[in-house]
Design a protein around this motif. Sequence first.
Motif, PDB file in Angstrom:
ATOM      1  N   ILE A 228       2.879  10.551  -9.737  1.00 58.58           N
ATOM      2  CA  ILE A 228       2.807  11.461  -8.596  1.00 58.58           C
ATOM      3  C   ILE A 228       2.627  10.701  -7.283  1.00 58.58           C
ATOM      4  CG2 ILE A 228       1.789  13.619  -7.768  1.00 58.58           C
ATOM      5  CD1 ILE A 228       0.715  14.148 -10.527  1.00 58.58           C
ATOM      6  N   VAL A 229       3.627   9.898  -6.951  1.00 56.51           N
ATOM      7  CA  VAL A 229       3.598   9.106  -5.723  1.00 56.51           C
ATOM      8  C   VAL A 229       4.572   9.695  -4.707  1.00 56.51           C
ATOM      9  CG1 VAL A 229       2.824   6.952  -6.745  1.00 56.51           C
ATOM     10  CG2 VAL A 229       5.258   7.518  -6.786  1.00 56.51           C
ATOM     11  N   ASN A 230       4.285   9.474  -3.431  1.00 54.16           N
ATOM     12  CA  ASN A 230       5.056  10.063  -2.348  1.00 54.16           C
ATOM     13  C   ASN A 230       5.819   8.972  -1.598  1.00 54.16           C
ATOM     14  OD1 ASN A 230       6.075  11.954  -0.615  1.00 54.16           O
ATOM     15  ND2 ASN A 230       4.173  12.332   0.480  1.00 54.16           N
ATOM     16  N   PRO A 231       7.158   8.982  -1.617  1.00 57.48           N
ATOM     17  CA  PRO A 231       7.911   7.956  -0.893  1.00 57.48           C
ATOM     18  C   PRO A 231       7.838   8.154   0.612  1.00 57.48           C
ATOM     19  CG  PRO A 231       9.401   9.495  -1.966  1.00 57.48           C
ATOM     20  CD  PRO A 231       8.031   9.890  -2.386  1.00 57.48           C
ATOM     21  N   LYS A 232       7.382   7.122   1.321  1.00 57.00           N
ATOM     22  CA  LYS A 232       7.199   7.167   2.765  1.00 57.00           C
ATOM     23  C   LYS A 232       7.816   5.939   3.411  1.00 57.00           C
ATOM     24  CE  LYS A 232       4.531  10.873   3.407  1.00 57.00           C
ATOM     25  NZ  LYS A 232       4.913  11.972   4.320  1.00 57.00           N
ATOM     26  N   THR A 233       8.236   6.084   4.666  1.00 53.87           N
ATOM     27  CA  THR A 233       8.700   4.934   5.423  1.00 53.87           C
ATOM     28  C   THR A 233       7.493   4.234   6.020  1.00 53.87           C
ATOM     29  OG1 THR A 233      10.773   6.031   5.979  1.00 53.87           O
ATOM     30  CG2 THR A 233      10.143   4.145   7.317  1.00 53.87           C
ATOM     31  N   VAL A 234       7.293   2.982   5.643  1.00 54.18           N
ATOM     32  CA  VAL A 234       6.185   2.180   6.158  1.00 54.18           C
ATOM     33  C   VAL A 234       6.792   0.955   6.831  1.00 54.18           C
ATOM     34  CG1 VAL A 234       4.065   0.932   5.629  1.00 54.18           C
ATOM     35  CG2 VAL A 234       4.669   2.971   4.311  1.00 54.18           C
ATOM     36  N   GLY A 235       6.699   0.902   8.173  1.00 60.65           N
ATOM     37  CA  GLY A 235       7.368  -0.171   8.886  1.00 60.65           C
ATOM     38  C   GLY A 235       8.873  -0.013   8.725  1.00 60.65           C
ATOM     39  N   PRO A 236       9.575  -1.080   8.342  1.00 63.38           N
ATOM     40  CA  PRO A 236      11.032  -0.997   8.236  1.00 63.38           C
ATOM     41  C   PRO A 236      11.535  -0.589   6.861  1.00 63.38           C
ATOM     42  CG  PRO A 236      10.349  -3.270   7.994  1.00 63.38           C
ATOM     43  CD  PRO A 236       9.095  -2.475   8.214  1.00 63.38           C
ATOM     44  N   VAL A 237      10.654  -0.381   5.883  1.00 65.90           N
ATOM     45  CA  VAL A 237      11.108  -0.155   4.512  1.00 65.90           C
ATOM     46  C   VAL A 237      10.412   1.052   3.905  1.00 65.90           C
ATOM     47  CG1 VAL A 237      11.583  -2.590   4.139  1.00 65.90           C
ATOM     48  CG2 VAL A 237       9.340  -1.669   3.557  1.00 65.90           C
ATOM     49  N   MET A 238      10.903   1.426   2.744  1.00 63.48           N
ATOM     50  CA  MET A 238      10.293   2.512   1.994  1.00 63.48           C
ATOM     51  C   MET A 238       9.170   1.981   1.120  1.00 63.48           C
ATOM     52  SD  MET A 238      11.884   4.851  -1.042  1.00 63.48           S
ATOM     53  CE  MET A 238      11.789   3.446  -2.138  1.00 63.48           C
ATOM     54  N   ALA A 239       8.114   2.768   0.992  1.00 62.54           N
ATOM     55  CA  ALA A 239       7.018   2.444   0.084  1.00 62.54           C
ATOM     56  C   ALA A 239       6.562   3.728  -0.591  1.00 62.54           C
ATOM     57  CB  ALA A 239       5.861   1.789   0.832  1.00 62.54           C
ATOM     58  N   LEU A 240       5.929   3.588  -1.743  1.00 61.47           N
ATOM     59  CA  LEU A 240       5.367   4.728  -2.460  1.00 61.47           C
ATOM     60  C   LEU A 240       3.875   4.796  -2.176  1.00 61.47           C
ATOM     61  CD1 LEU A 240       7.177   4.322  -5.901  1.00 61.47           C
ATOM     62  CD2 LEU A 240       7.945   5.545  -3.859  1.00 61.47           C
ATOM     63  N   SER A 241       3.409   5.962  -1.790  1.00 53.82           N
ATOM     64  CA  SER A 241       2.007   6.143  -1.432  1.00 53.82           C
ATOM     65  C   SER A 241       1.317   7.004  -2.481  1.00 53.82           C
ATOM     66  CB  SER A 241       1.909   6.804  -0.056  1.00 53.82           C
ATOM     67  OG  SER A 241       0.568   6.941   0.353  1.00 53.82           O
ATOM     68  N   SER A 242       0.132   6.593  -2.901  1.00 52.77           N
ATOM     69  CA  SER A 242      -0.616   7.395  -3.869  1.00 52.77           C
ATOM     70  C   SER A 242      -1.034   8.719  -3.240  1.00 52.77           C
ATOM     71  CB  SER A 242      -1.844   6.632  -4.370  1.00 52.77           C
ATOM     72  OG  SER A 242      -2.825   6.514  -3.341  1.00 52.77           O
ATOM     73  N   THR A 243      -1.274   9.709  -4.082  1.00 49.97           N
ATOM     74  CA  THR A 243      -1.762  11.015  -3.647  1.00 49.97           C
ATOM     75  C   THR A 243      -3.077  11.307  -4.367  1.00 49.97           C
ATOM     76  OG1 THR A 243      -0.603  12.211  -5.409  1.00 49.97           O
ATOM     77  CG2 THR A 243       0.628  11.780  -3.369  1.00 49.97           C
ATOM     78  N   SER A 244      -3.686  12.419  -4.012  1.00 49.26           N
ATOM     79  CA  SER A 244      -4.956  12.775  -4.658  1.00 49.26           C
ATOM     80  C   SER A 244      -4.782  13.039  -6.145  1.00 49.26           C
ATOM     81  CB  SER A 244      -5.559  14.013  -3.979  1.00 49.26           C
ATOM     82  OG  SER A 244      -4.667  15.120  -4.080  1.00 49.26           O
ATOM     83  N   SER A 245      -3.544  13.284  -6.592  1.00 51.63           N
ATOM     84  CA  SER A 245      -3.277  13.587  -8.005  1.00 51.63           C
ATOM     85  C   SER A 245      -2.761  12.393  -8.786  1.00 51.63           C
ATOM     86  CB  SER A 245      -2.259  14.725  -8.090  1.00 51.63           C
ATOM     87  OG  SER A 245      -1.130  14.442  -7.290  1.00 51.63           O
ATOM     88  N   THR A 246      -2.676  11.233  -8.149  1.00 51.95           N
ATOM     89  CA  THR A 246      -2.141  10.042  -8.816  1.00 51.95           C
ATOM     90  C   THR A 246      -3.030   9.580  -9.963  1.00 51.95           C
ATOM     91  OG1 THR A 246      -0.933   9.245  -6.871  1.00 51.95           O
ATOM     92  CG2 THR A 246      -1.620   7.590  -8.477  1.00 51.95           C
ATOM     93  N   ARG A 247      -2.392   9.171 -11.063  1.00 51.17           N
ATOM     94  CA  ARG A 247      -3.081   8.501 -12.174  1.00 51.17           C
ATOM     95  C   ARG A 247      -2.397   7.162 -12.412  1.00 51.17           C
ATOM     96  NH1 ARG A 247      -2.348  12.095 -17.128  1.00 51.17           N
ATOM     97  NH2 ARG A 247      -0.369  12.528 -16.088  1.00 51.17           N
ATOM     98  N   ILE A 248      -3.158   6.203 -12.972  1.00 51.47           N
ATOM     99  CA  ILE A 248      -2.618   4.867 -13.212  1.00 51.47           C
ATOM    100  C   ILE A 248      -2.880   4.462 -14.652  1.00 51.47           C
ATOM    101  CG2 ILE A 248      -2.689   2.449 -12.500  1.00 51.47           C
ATOM    102  CD1 ILE A 248      -3.621   3.384  -9.774  1.00 51.47           C
ATOM    103  N   PHE A 249      -1.833   3.985 -15.338  1.00 54.25           N
ATOM    104  CA  PHE A 249      -1.934   3.558 -16.723  1.00 54.25           C
ATOM    105  C   PHE A 249      -1.572   2.083 -16.828  1.00 54.25           C
ATOM    106  CE2 PHE A 249      -0.949   8.085 -16.721  1.00 54.25           C
ATOM    107  CZ  PHE A 249      -1.896   8.596 -17.593  1.00 54.25           C
TER     108      PHE A 249
END
Length: 390
Positions: A228-249
């Motif tokens: 549950i990551v949100n793709p955002k433009t950070v600087g000149p490139v795309m990055a995935l940003s965690s959300t409050s619902s993110t889990r990590i395995f």
Amino acid sequence: MSESKLQSHPHRFTFQIFDTIDGDFCKEDVLVRLIHFWEARNFKKGNMLMGIELLLIDSKSNAVQAYIPANRLFRHEGRLKSNSVYTLNNFMIIPTKKVYKVTDHKHGIVFTEKTSMVLEPIGDHKIDEQKFRFRNYEDFASIVDTNADLFDVIGQVRLIVGDNIHSPSTLESAPQVEGSRSSDRVFLHLQLKDGQTIRIYLWGTIAALFRERWNESEVKPAVLLITIVNPKTVGPVMALSSTSSTRIFFDNDVTETKQYLTWLGDNGHKTPKIASSSSAVTKLETVTIQEILQFLQNENPQEASFYCFGTILDIQPQYGWYYISCSKCNNKLEKADTSMYCNYCKESNNIGVIRYRFEIRVCDKNKDVETFVVLDSEATKIAGRRAADV
């Protein structure tokens, strides 16, 4: 809540599934597994709790997003437990959300005052324990900055940067917050199966939870699955940003990470190199303005990202705060007699798009001063603050 209130009713032999539900209200029983739940808060209103979001899956692997409004939480929050199975009935059916979607199903669910959620006894319910929606780099790039679907990503760890990443857990104290955003952050790169490397930012509690587990791991994971990551433009490139619902395995947490780890082992000598179109960088560090200038002057042409902390001395809007850009190539449109014209696309009557751009003078810790160009999202933020100050 007492144990007696959590006892299940006698087992029913037939249950509805989400695909067969129709209408605006369901009074029949649906057997579901609660995969995950998280708080929904309104950061524009003092971080006010609006309710709880749930990710449910039925016996046919249909995943649906559900919502419990804050005024109805007292009926259910004491019995919410991830990976538990419940019988659910008397709930409202709504169309799936258009933004921040975490499932592909056409339906969504809202709990009402009559909704019943009864815990089922432990048994072989034959309901999947997880369901993921993996996407590749191009899929994420196609929906960047839309806040539409929040997909999942899995890949090989290539880079991790973050404060206290090797120190004891920071969870003993809550993450510090600046405004509405936590200052606690972890930055990493994952290389996907197709060779693309994608940037990921973990924020706040998610970053702290990751840091705690990372520091406690004797063997650092080779594979990460981040949901549950949100793709955002950070600087000149795309990055995935965690959300409050993110889990990590990690490596051996779920079947999907185990399979990816096996694939890495079987294809270790064939693992794709980082693609030339990748957003990856090989080094991320804090530098001074002088070091950035030296890099630009002395190094061979390449892409790299740096952190440079400084003080804004002044904003130089002599070229304006924004310009009208071509909707195809983002270059500035020129004024013709009766229309706008793009010198790059060689087309007239273009539909213009406002793009923010201006220059700022920055002084770093060594008192070096340099002028930087600020574009798009960051320029919009600064312009907005300036308008508010005025």
